[in-house]
Design a protein around this motif. Structure first.
Motif, PDB file in Angstrom:
ATOM      1  N   PRO A 126       0.817  -1.208   0.000  1.00 13.26           N
ATOM      2  CA  PRO A 126       0.000   0.000   0.000  1.00 13.26           C
ATOM      3  C   PRO A 126       0.851   1.258   0.000  1.00 13.26           C
ATOM      4  O   PRO A 126       1.889   1.320   0.661  1.00 13.26           O
ATOM      5  CB  PRO A 126      -0.789  -0.131   1.313  1.00 13.26           C
ATOM      6  N   ARG A 127       0.408   2.257  -0.736  1.00 18.46           N
ATOM      7  CA  ARG A 127       1.053   3.556  -0.710  1.00 18.46           C
ATOM      8  C   ARG A 127       0.231   4.465   0.182  1.00 18.46           C
ATOM      9  O   ARG A 127      -0.890   4.810  -0.131  1.00 18.46           O
ATOM     10  CB  ARG A 127       1.139   4.127  -2.128  1.00 18.46           C
ATOM     11  N   GLY A 128       0.792   4.846   1.283  1.00 19.17           N
ATOM     12  CA  GLY A 128       0.084   5.662   2.246  1.00 19.17           C
ATOM     13  C   GLY A 128       0.840   5.626   3.555  1.00 19.17           C
ATOM     14  O   GLY A 128       1.890   4.995   3.673  1.00 19.17           O
ATOM     15  N   LEU A 129       0.314   6.313   4.548  1.00 21.04           N
ATOM     16  CA  LEU A 129       0.950   6.292   5.857  1.00 21.04           C
ATOM     17  C   LEU A 129       1.055   4.862   6.374  1.00 21.04           C
ATOM     18  O   LEU A 129       0.101   4.093   6.294  1.00 21.04           O
ATOM     19  CB  LEU A 129       0.140   7.138   6.846  1.00 21.04           C
ATOM     20  N   ALA A 130       2.198   4.512   6.926  1.00 20.68           N
ATOM     21  CA  ALA A 130       2.417   3.167   7.437  1.00 20.68           C
ATOM     22  C   ALA A 130       1.736   2.993   8.788  1.00 20.68           C
ATOM     23  O   ALA A 130       1.437   3.962   9.498  1.00 20.68           O
ATOM     24  CB  ALA A 130       3.912   2.902   7.565  1.00 20.68           C
ATOM     25  N   ALA A 131       1.487   1.736   9.149  1.00 24.81           N
ATOM     26  CA  ALA A 131       0.903   1.437  10.446  1.00 24.81           C
ATOM     27  C   ALA A 131       1.778   2.010  11.550  1.00 24.81           C
ATOM     28  O   ALA A 131       3.002   1.911  11.521  1.00 24.81           O
ATOM     29  CB  ALA A 131       0.760  -0.071  10.610  1.00 24.81           C
ATOM     30  N   GLY A 132       1.143   2.629  12.542  1.00 21.93           N
ATOM     31  CA  GLY A 132       1.858   3.244  13.642  1.00 21.93           C
ATOM     32  C   GLY A 132       2.177   4.709  13.439  1.00 21.93           C
ATOM     33  O   GLY A 132       2.654   5.372  14.361  1.00 21.93           O
ATOM     34  N   THR A 133       1.919   5.247  12.235  1.00 20.95           N
ATOM     35  CA  THR A 133       2.246   6.642  11.925  1.00 20.95           C
ATOM     36  C   THR A 133       1.098   7.569  12.320  1.00 20.95           C
ATOM     37  O   THR A 133      -0.054   7.306  11.966  1.00 20.95           O
ATOM     38  CB  THR A 133       2.519   6.806  10.420  1.00 20.95           C
ATOM     39  N   PRO A 134       1.396   8.656  13.035  1.00 24.80           N
ATOM     40  CA  PRO A 134       0.331   9.628  13.342  1.00 24.80           C
ATOM     41  C   PRO A 134      -0.154  10.319  12.065  1.00 24.80           C
ATOM     42  O   PRO A 134       0.638  10.652  11.190  1.00 24.80           O
ATOM     43  CB  PRO A 134       1.025  10.630  14.272  1.00 24.80           C
ATOM     44  N   VAL A 135      -1.447  10.526  11.969  1.00 22.10           N
ATOM     45  CA  VAL A 135      -2.008  11.237  10.819  1.00 22.10           C
ATOM     46  C   VAL A 135      -1.847  12.733  11.046  1.00 22.10           C
ATOM     47  O   VAL A 135      -2.278  13.248  12.083  1.00 22.10           O
ATOM     48  CB  VAL A 135      -3.503  10.893  10.641  1.00 22.10           C
ATOM     49  N   PRO A 136      -1.225  13.454  10.122  1.00 21.58           N
ATOM     50  CA  PRO A 136      -1.118  14.911  10.286  1.00 21.58           C
ATOM     51  C   PRO A 136      -2.507  15.557  10.274  1.00 21.58           C
ATOM     52  O   PRO A 136      -3.455  15.007   9.715  1.00 21.58           O
ATOM     53  CB  PRO A 136      -0.307  15.353   9.063  1.00 21.58           C
ATOM     54  N   ASP A 137      -2.597  16.706  10.875  1.00 28.00           N
ATOM     55  CA  ASP A 137      -3.869  17.419  10.874  1.00 28.00           C
ATOM     56  C   ASP A 137      -4.202  17.867   9.447  1.00 28.00           C
ATOM     57  O   ASP A 137      -3.313  18.098   8.623  1.00 28.00           O
ATOM     58  CB  ASP A 137      -3.810  18.632  11.798  1.00 28.00           C
ATOM     59  N   PHE A 138      -5.466  17.954   9.154  1.00 25.38           N
ATOM     60  CA  PHE A 138      -5.926  18.413   7.849  1.00 25.38           C
ATOM     61  C   PHE A 138      -7.247  19.134   8.028  1.00 25.38           C
ATOM     62  O   PHE A 138      -7.916  18.986   9.050  1.00 25.38           O
ATOM     63  CB  PHE A 138      -6.083  17.239   6.873  1.00 25.38           C
ATOM     64  N   LEU A 174     -12.095  12.966  14.188  1.00 28.15           N
ATOM     65  CA  LEU A 174     -12.306  11.557  13.885  1.00 28.15           C
ATOM     66  C   LEU A 174     -12.309  10.744  15.173  1.00 28.15           C
ATOM     67  O   LEU A 174     -11.451  10.932  16.036  1.00 28.15           O
ATOM     68  CB  LEU A 174     -11.207  11.042  12.957  1.00 28.15           C
ATOM     69  N   PRO A 175     -13.253   9.823  15.335  1.00 27.35           N
ATOM     70  CA  PRO A 175     -13.336   9.029  16.566  1.00 27.35           C
ATOM     71  C   PRO A 175     -12.299   7.910  16.595  1.00 27.35           C
ATOM     72  O   PRO A 175     -11.662   7.605  15.581  1.00 27.35           O
ATOM     73  CB  PRO A 175     -14.754   8.454  16.494  1.00 27.35           C
ATOM     74  N   ALA A 176     -12.127   7.306  17.751  1.00 25.96           N
ATOM     75  CA  ALA A 176     -11.273   6.125  17.849  1.00 25.96           C
ATOM     76  C   ALA A 176     -11.857   5.014  16.992  1.00 25.96           C
ATOM     77  O   ALA A 176     -13.072   4.892  16.839  1.00 25.96           O
ATOM     78  CB  ALA A 176     -11.179   5.682  19.309  1.00 25.96           C
ATOM     79  N   ASP A 177     -10.990   4.194  16.446  1.00 24.59           N
ATOM     80  CA  ASP A 177     -11.407   3.105  15.552  1.00 24.59           C
ATOM     81  C   ASP A 177     -12.095   3.632  14.300  1.00 24.59           C
ATOM     82  O   ASP A 177     -12.929   2.943  13.696  1.00 24.59           O
ATOM     83  CB  ASP A 177     -12.338   2.114  16.253  1.00 24.59           C
ATOM     84  N   ALA A 178     -11.732   4.839  13.898  1.00 16.68           N
ATOM     85  CA  ALA A 178     -12.318   5.387  12.678  1.00 16.68           C
ATOM     86  C   ALA A 178     -11.879   4.577  11.472  1.00 16.68           C
ATOM     87  O   ALA A 178     -10.734   4.098  11.387  1.00 16.68           O
ATOM     88  CB  ALA A 178     -11.899   6.842  12.503  1.00 16.68           C
ATOM     89  N   LEU A 179     -12.778   4.425  10.537  1.00 15.38           N
ATOM     90  CA  LEU A 179     -12.506   3.762   9.267  1.00 15.38           C
ATOM     91  C   LEU A 179     -12.401   4.852   8.202  1.00 15.38           C
ATOM     92  O   LEU A 179     -13.287   5.704   8.094  1.00 15.38           O
ATOM     93  CB  LEU A 179     -13.639   2.793   8.924  1.00 15.38           C
ATOM     94  N   VAL A 180     -11.315   4.844   7.436  1.00 19.23           N
ATOM     95  CA  VAL A 180     -11.097   5.851   6.399  1.00 19.23           C
ATOM     96  C   VAL A 180     -10.827   5.139   5.076  1.00 19.23           C
ATOM     97  O   VAL A 180      -9.966   4.257   5.008  1.00 19.23           O
ATOM     98  CB  VAL A 180      -9.905   6.773   6.744  1.00 19.23           C
ATOM     99  N   GLY A 181     -11.564   5.514   4.051  1.00 23.11           N
ATOM    100  CA  GLY A 181     -11.387   4.895   2.744  1.00 23.11           C
ATOM    101  C   GLY A 181     -11.211   5.931   1.654  1.00 23.11           C
ATOM    102  O   GLY A 181     -11.900   6.961   1.654  1.00 23.11           O
ATOM    103  N   PHE A 182     -10.293   5.663   0.738  1.00 23.23           N
ATOM    104  CA  PHE A 182     -10.042   6.549  -0.400  1.00 23.23           C
ATOM    105  C   PHE A 182     -10.446   5.823  -1.683  1.00 23.23           C
ATOM    106  O   PHE A 182     -10.008   4.689  -1.934  1.00 23.23           O
ATOM    107  CB  PHE A 182      -8.569   6.942  -0.460  1.00 23.23           C
ATOM    108  N   ALA A 207      -7.178   5.560  18.871  1.00 24.39           N
ATOM    109  CA  ALA A 207      -7.718   6.707  19.597  1.00 24.39           C
ATOM    110  C   ALA A 207      -6.806   7.928  19.536  1.00 24.39           C
ATOM    111  O   ALA A 207      -7.264   9.061  19.731  1.00 24.39           O
ATOM    112  CB  ALA A 207      -7.975   6.324  21.050  1.00 24.39           C
ATOM    113  N   ALA A 208      -5.510   7.706  19.254  1.00 18.95           N
ATOM    114  CA  ALA A 208      -4.550   8.810  19.175  1.00 18.95           C
ATOM    115  C   ALA A 208      -4.354   9.292  17.741  1.00 18.95           C
ATOM    116  O   ALA A 208      -3.406  10.015  17.464  1.00 18.95           O
ATOM    117  CB  ALA A 208      -3.206   8.377  19.762  1.00 18.95           C
ATOM    118  N   HIS A 209      -5.250   8.882  16.833  1.00 18.94           N
ATOM    119  CA  HIS A 209      -5.196   9.266  15.424  1.00 18.94           C
ATOM    120  C   HIS A 209      -3.908   8.779  14.750  1.00 18.94           C
ATOM    121  O   HIS A 209      -3.356   9.455  13.893  1.00 18.94           O
ATOM    122  CB  HIS A 209      -5.340  10.791  15.255  1.00 18.94           C
ATOM    123  N   ARG A 210      -3.472   7.591  15.170  1.00 21.91           N
ATOM    124  CA  ARG A 210      -2.382   6.910  14.477  1.00 21.91           C
ATOM    125  C   ARG A 210      -2.972   5.838  13.582  1.00 21.91           C
ATOM    126  O   ARG A 210      -4.031   5.280  13.870  1.00 21.91           O
ATOM    127  CB  ARG A 210      -1.408   6.283  15.482  1.00 21.91           C
TER     128      ARG A 210
END
Length: 214
Positions: free
Chosen positions: A47-59, A74-82, A161-164
């Motif tokens: 996959p091309r994208g942020l790797a597991a364990g990486t914090p998502v930058p604010d947007f 975004l809530p904990a356990d959020a599901l994000v799809g592109f 929950a920490a947006h990682r």
């Protein structure tokens, strides 16, 4: 007279050569796309994208209802799809993705779906996603795509929950079982088997016990 005929013949030959060249180029592009998709299915392409364990930058973005969308909302356990309107595998994955999103607690706010491409072509995807997800439509390298470093589609993420990034991949098998998605072996959260419909193998997944990024 002879010169004019020669010019006509040369022009016709050039036109035929151009058409043949365009056909070859188009076929090569199609062949390349087919090879890339086959490689992704077999797990060769990661996959091309942020790797597991990486914090998502604010947007900062705006959803199709005109409401602001930010990472911290975004809530904990959020599901994000592109997804992309021109992506065939996206349409294949859509029924499984929307079914999972509909089962998640928290309603539409639990899932963020990003449709990347020409807004005029996004209608079909938006119509399918809007009942179960917060939907953002943006151009390539838009705010959300840039934050998640997404370059191909479909790409799915789950967040902690920490947006990682908790898990990332191109199909349902990459998502953690606690979301109700099938695991890499086709099992669901209770270990029951699944036929894996719509799965695209090749995503990377963080094991719960590994503590990556914690």
């Amino acid at each position: 007279m002879i010169l004019a005929a020669a010019v006509i013949v040369v022009g016709a030959v050039c036109a035929v050569d151009l058409l043949l060249s365009l056909g070859i180029v188009r076929r090569l592009r199609e062949h390349t796309a087919e090879l890339e998709e086959l490689a992704r299915i077999k797990g060769v392409i990661q996959p091309r994208g942020l790797a597991a364990g990486t914090p998502v930058p604010d947007f900062a973005a705006v959803d199709t209802d005109g409401a602001p969308v930010r990472r911290d909302a975004l809530p904990a356990d959020a599901l994000v799809g592109f997804f992309s309107p021109t992506c065939g595998p996206c349409k294949d994955l859509l029924p499984d993705f929307t079914a999972l999103a509909a089962r998640l607690p928290g309603g539409r706010t639990q899932t963020l779906a990003v449709v990347v491409g020409d807004p005029d072509a996004a209608g079909e995807l938006v119509a399918a996603l809007a009942p179960v997800a917060t939907v953002v439509v943006e151009r390539p390298r838009g705010a959300v795509s840039a934050a998640f470093e997404v370059a191909n589609y479909p790409t799915l993420f789950s967040l902690d929950a920490a947006h990682r990034v908790d898990a990332v991949g191109h199909g349902m098998a990459a998502l953690p079982g606690r979301l109700g998605a099938p695991g890499p072996d086709g099992s669901g959260p209770d270990g029951a088997g699944s036929d894996g419909a719509g799965q695209v193998v090749g995503g990377q997944r963080r094991a719960e016990s590994a503590g990556v990024g914690r």
